[in-house]
Design a protein around this motif. Structure first.
Motif, PDB file in Angstrom:
ATOM      1  N   VAL A  35      83.264  14.428  10.934  1.00  0.00           N
ATOM      2  CA  VAL A  35      83.069  14.787  12.344  1.00  0.00           C
ATOM      3  C   VAL A  35      83.874  13.864  13.251  1.00  0.00           C
ATOM      4  O   VAL A  35      84.545  14.307  14.189  1.00  0.00           O
ATOM      5  N   PHE A  36      83.832  12.563  12.963  1.00  0.00           N
ATOM      6  CA  PHE A  36      84.451  11.579  13.856  1.00  0.00           C
ATOM      7  C   PHE A  36      85.972  11.493  13.715  1.00  0.00           C
ATOM      8  O   PHE A  36      86.618  10.826  14.524  1.00  0.00           O
ATOM      9  N   THR A  37      86.534  12.139  12.696  1.00  0.00           N
ATOM     10  CA  THR A  37      87.991  12.068  12.516  1.00  0.00           C
ATOM     11  C   THR A  37      88.685  13.432  12.543  1.00  0.00           C
ATOM     12  O   THR A  37      89.919  13.484  12.586  1.00  0.00           O
ATOM     13  N   ALA A  38      87.927  14.523  12.513  1.00  0.00           N
ATOM     14  CA  ALA A  38      88.526  15.860  12.410  1.00  0.00           C
ATOM     15  C   ALA A  38      89.382  16.193  13.623  1.00  0.00           C
ATOM     16  O   ALA A  38      88.992  15.957  14.774  1.00  0.00           O
ATOM     17  N   LEU A  39      90.553  16.763  13.358  1.00  0.00           N
ATOM     18  CA  LEU A  39      91.459  17.254  14.405  1.00  0.00           C
ATOM     19  C   LEU A  39      91.653  18.763  14.294  1.00  0.00           C
ATOM     20  O   LEU A  39      92.527  19.322  14.946  1.00  0.00           O
ATOM     21  N   ASP A  40      90.853  19.402  13.470  1.00  0.00           N
ATOM     22  CA  ASP A  40      90.863  20.846  13.278  1.00  0.00           C
ATOM     23  C   ASP A  40      89.452  21.353  13.571  1.00  0.00           C
ATOM     24  O   ASP A  40      88.470  20.791  13.063  1.00  0.00           O
ATOM     25  N   GLY A  41      89.346  22.394  14.385  1.00  0.00           N
ATOM     26  CA  GLY A  41      88.045  22.871  14.815  1.00  0.00           C
ATOM     27  C   GLY A  41      87.157  23.326  13.669  1.00  0.00           C
ATOM     28  O   GLY A  41      85.952  23.041  13.647  1.00  0.00           O
ATOM     29  N   PHE A  42      87.735  24.029  12.706  1.00  0.00           N
ATOM     30  CA  PHE A  42      86.948  24.490  11.566  1.00  0.00           C
ATOM     31  C   PHE A  42      86.478  23.298  10.734  1.00  0.00           C
ATOM     32  O   PHE A  42      85.330  23.256  10.274  1.00  0.00           O
ATOM     33  N   LEU A  43      87.347  22.313  10.559  1.00  0.00           N
ATOM     34  CA  LEU A  43      86.995  21.109   9.808  1.00  0.00           C
ATOM     35  C   LEU A  43      85.885  20.338  10.517  1.00  0.00           C
ATOM     36  O   LEU A  43      84.971  19.811   9.874  1.00  0.00           O
ATOM     37  N   PHE A  44      85.970  20.281  11.828  1.00  0.00           N
ATOM     38  CA  PHE A  44      84.921  19.631  12.617  1.00  0.00           C
ATOM     39  C   PHE A  44      83.572  20.304  12.378  1.00  0.00           C
ATOM     40  O   PHE A  44      82.551  19.631  12.175  1.00  0.00           O
ATOM     41  N   TYR A  45      83.566  21.632  12.365  1.00  0.00           N
ATOM     42  CA  TYR A  45      82.319  22.367  12.141  1.00  0.00           C
ATOM     43  C   TYR A  45      81.786  22.113  10.728  1.00  0.00           C
ATOM     44  O   TYR A  45      80.573  21.954  10.541  1.00  0.00           O
ATOM     45  N   VAL A  46      82.671  22.076   9.744  1.00  0.00           N
ATOM     46  CA  VAL A  46      82.250  21.797   8.364  1.00  0.00           C
ATOM     47  C   VAL A  46      81.583  20.420   8.289  1.00  0.00           C
ATOM     48  O   VAL A  46      80.522  20.254   7.664  1.00  0.00           O
ATOM     49  N   GLY A  47      82.196  19.414   8.914  1.00  0.00           N
ATOM     50  CA  GLY A  47      81.606  18.081   8.924  1.00  0.00           C
ATOM     51  C   GLY A  47      80.264  18.061   9.636  1.00  0.00           C
ATOM     52  O   GLY A  47      79.320  17.393   9.188  1.00  0.00           O
ATOM     53  N   TRP A  48      80.168  18.813  10.719  1.00  0.00           N
ATOM     54  CA  TRP A  48      78.928  18.889  11.502  1.00  0.00           C
ATOM     55  C   TRP A  48      77.776  19.389  10.629  1.00  0.00           C
ATOM     56  O   TRP A  48      76.691  18.805  10.622  1.00  0.00           O
ATOM     57  N   GLU A  49      78.023  20.455   9.893  1.00  0.00           N
ATOM     58  CA  GLU A  49      76.979  21.012   9.026  1.00  0.00           C
ATOM     59  C   GLU A  49      76.771  20.154   7.778  1.00  0.00           C
ATOM     60  O   GLU A  49      75.648  20.035   7.272  1.00  0.00           O
ATOM     61  N   ALA A  50      77.849  19.561   7.277  1.00  0.00           N
ATOM     62  CA  ALA A  50      77.739  18.712   6.088  1.00  0.00           C
ATOM     63  C   ALA A  50      76.878  17.484   6.347  1.00  0.00           C
ATOM     64  O   ALA A  50      76.242  16.961   5.431  1.00  0.00           O
TER      65      ALA A  50
END
Length: 490
Positions: free
Chosen positions: A120-135
């Motif tokens: 979440v704190f390093t993602a620069l891709d929106g989909f990746l950010f969402y994956v981290g959020w749920e993970a």
């Protein structure tokens, strides 16, 4: 070296811990958590404190749909990386005096959660950010549901429903930005360059806001928080309050305000008002709490309300104050929950009215507890003072009345925290508190580390603020330029 090692090392560690016997699991988990801190230290030493994003990985993941594994670290995310990698080993060490059923699963979930948080704190891709959020959400759900208090299932389900519902609003918003992007990618910088109408930006802003307000939580989206913090195992409470709630604050800085600056310009007064209401509300409810963990939970609502208010001023002093206060709040709240964990294990109660006189039988413990309390109430030369001073300064720039009301948090916090300390530590011992089992080595080490951080950051905040200064300036320039319809800096 790219940020990928920071994200994948905890996953590898979690898988390794899963196959170990229970007693060995906590030692291996701590080893990997300290190794992760070492990796973060390497990035910190080699980090150039300018406005660029460094240690970037940008690899195709699902390129057919414009999804890339794109992550990196700038000054803002570096603060969150430090928060996560410093607190996780402290939290793991704080559990050493507990005996958990299926301990290998417990520690593996903590490490899985760390990976999600860092994504979440390093993602620069929106989909990746969402994956981290749920993970990050899934492990803490199981930690609370499997090792929490007697009402854990009902309370944890409420927490999951709240946060998952908010996540859906965020997912829809991210997909909407993707659909508006001519390049059909989820790249954050591409999102920043989108030309959206004020109405579109207002809806984008609100879509993100619901998800982030629940996670922080802001008033009136906070109702899941006190029960969850109370019923969660102590390590779960520390993860939730120390790190996880910062996901919402960070999301506002990275994804919400820069992607919808006109939405921010339209709604910031309302959100600052809600944040300040939360400051006062949390403090007033904390006055009435006898349960130590619930008092810390409501205190947290009050403190993060002030952080959110500072962020939404979108001033340099406000954002800088918010970043250092996120770090300080994480340290202080972990310390507070750990103190109550120590008390609970020895006296089997969290009711401050049943305690008293502990300082007479445990003076070193009482001293550490006092340092944590003083950091929480923002005494000068402690870590809490630096951030709160800057945050109140930013609110003064917006509205002196709002600043005065928000400033009540310092007075209120001093009253309810010092009163709680007096009830628990001072006075005469009773039949319950007449004896105190000596602190274990791991407990002494956790308390020592937390106290050193509280005093160290309070005396030397400059180096931390220097890390994020250039990135904060760039963020504010980006938002202001977009509000005025100007091009944003590259």
């Amino acid at each position: 070296m790219t940020v990928s090692i920071l994200i994948f090392l905890p996953i590898v560690a979690a898988l390794a811990v899963l196959i170990l016997k229970n007693e060995v699991a906590k030692y291996v988990a701590l080893f990997f958590a300290v190794a992760e801190l070492g990796v973060a230290a390497y990035f910190l030493v080699n980090f150039i404190p300018n406005a660029t994003t460094q240690f970037v990985i940008d690899a195709p993941w699902i390129p057919k749909f414009g999804i890339y594994f794109n992550a990196g670290i700038d000054g803002i995310s570096m603060m969150m990386v430090l928060l996560t990698t410093v607190l996780v080993p402290i939290i793991i060490l704080s559990t050493y005096e507990h005996t958990y059923k299926k301990a290998s699963a417990f520690y593996a979930l903590i490490l899985f959660m760390q990976a999600g948080l860092l994504l979440v704190f390093t993602a620069l891709d929106g989909f990746l950010f969402y994956v981290g959020w749920e993970a990050a959400l899934i492990p803490i759900y199981f930690i609370c549901a499997l090792w929490g208090g007697e009402n854990r299932i009902r309370i944890t389900l409420k927490f999951f429903i709240y946060t998952f519902a908010g996540s859906l609003f965020m997912l829809v918003t991210i997909i909407y930005l993707y659909m508006q992007n001519p390049t059909k990618t989820y790249d954050l910088m591409e999102f920043y360059h989108l030309v959206l109408s004020p109405t579109q930006q207002s809806w984008v802003f609100l879509g993100f806001f619901i998800a982030f307000a629940i996670k922080i939580p802001l008033f009136p989206f906070h109702t899941w928080q006190p029960d969850t913090y109370t019923e969660a195992p102590s390590a779960g409470s520390m993860l939730l309050a120390g790190i996880m709630l910062k996901m919402g604050l960070y999301g506002a800085l990275r994804w919400m305000i820069p992607n919808a600056p006109m939405g921010w310009d339209k709604w910031y007064n309302v959100i600052i008002a809600l944040s300040v209401i939360g400051v006062v509300y949390g403090a007033i409810i904390a006055f009435t709490q006898k349960n130590g963990k619930r008092l810390v939970a409501y205190s947290s609502i009050s403190h993060v309300g002030l952080i959110a208010a500072g962020i939404f001023t979108m001033t340099r002093v406000g954002v800088q104050g918010a970043l250092i206060q996120m770090l300080s709040h994480g340290i202080n709240v972990v310390g507070m929950f750990f103190v109550w964990d120590i008390i609970s294990r020895r006296y089997n109660t969290l009711n401050s009215n049943e305690l008293g006189g502990i300082a007479k039988v445990a003076p070193k413990f009482a001293t550490a507890f006092l340092i944590i309390v003083l950091g929480t109430v923002a005494l000068p030369l402690t870590n809490g003072f630096v951030g709160e001073f800057l945050l109140l300064n930013s609110l003064y720039m917006v509205n002196i009345i709002v600043c005065a009301v928000a400033g009540l948090t310092i007075i209120f916090a001093a009253v309810y925290m010092l009163r709680m300390y007096k009830n628990v530590m001072q006075g005469e011992t009773n039949s319950l508190t007449a004896t105190f089992t000596a602190l274990a080595g791991s407990e002494k080490l956790v308390l020592a580390i937390i106290c050193i951080l509280i005093i160290g950051i309070g005396i030397f905040p400059g180096p931390l603020m220097h890390i994020s200064q250039a990135s904060v300036d760039k963020l504010i320039t980006t938002v202001n330029n977009r509000v005025m319809g100007l091009s944003i800096p590259q």
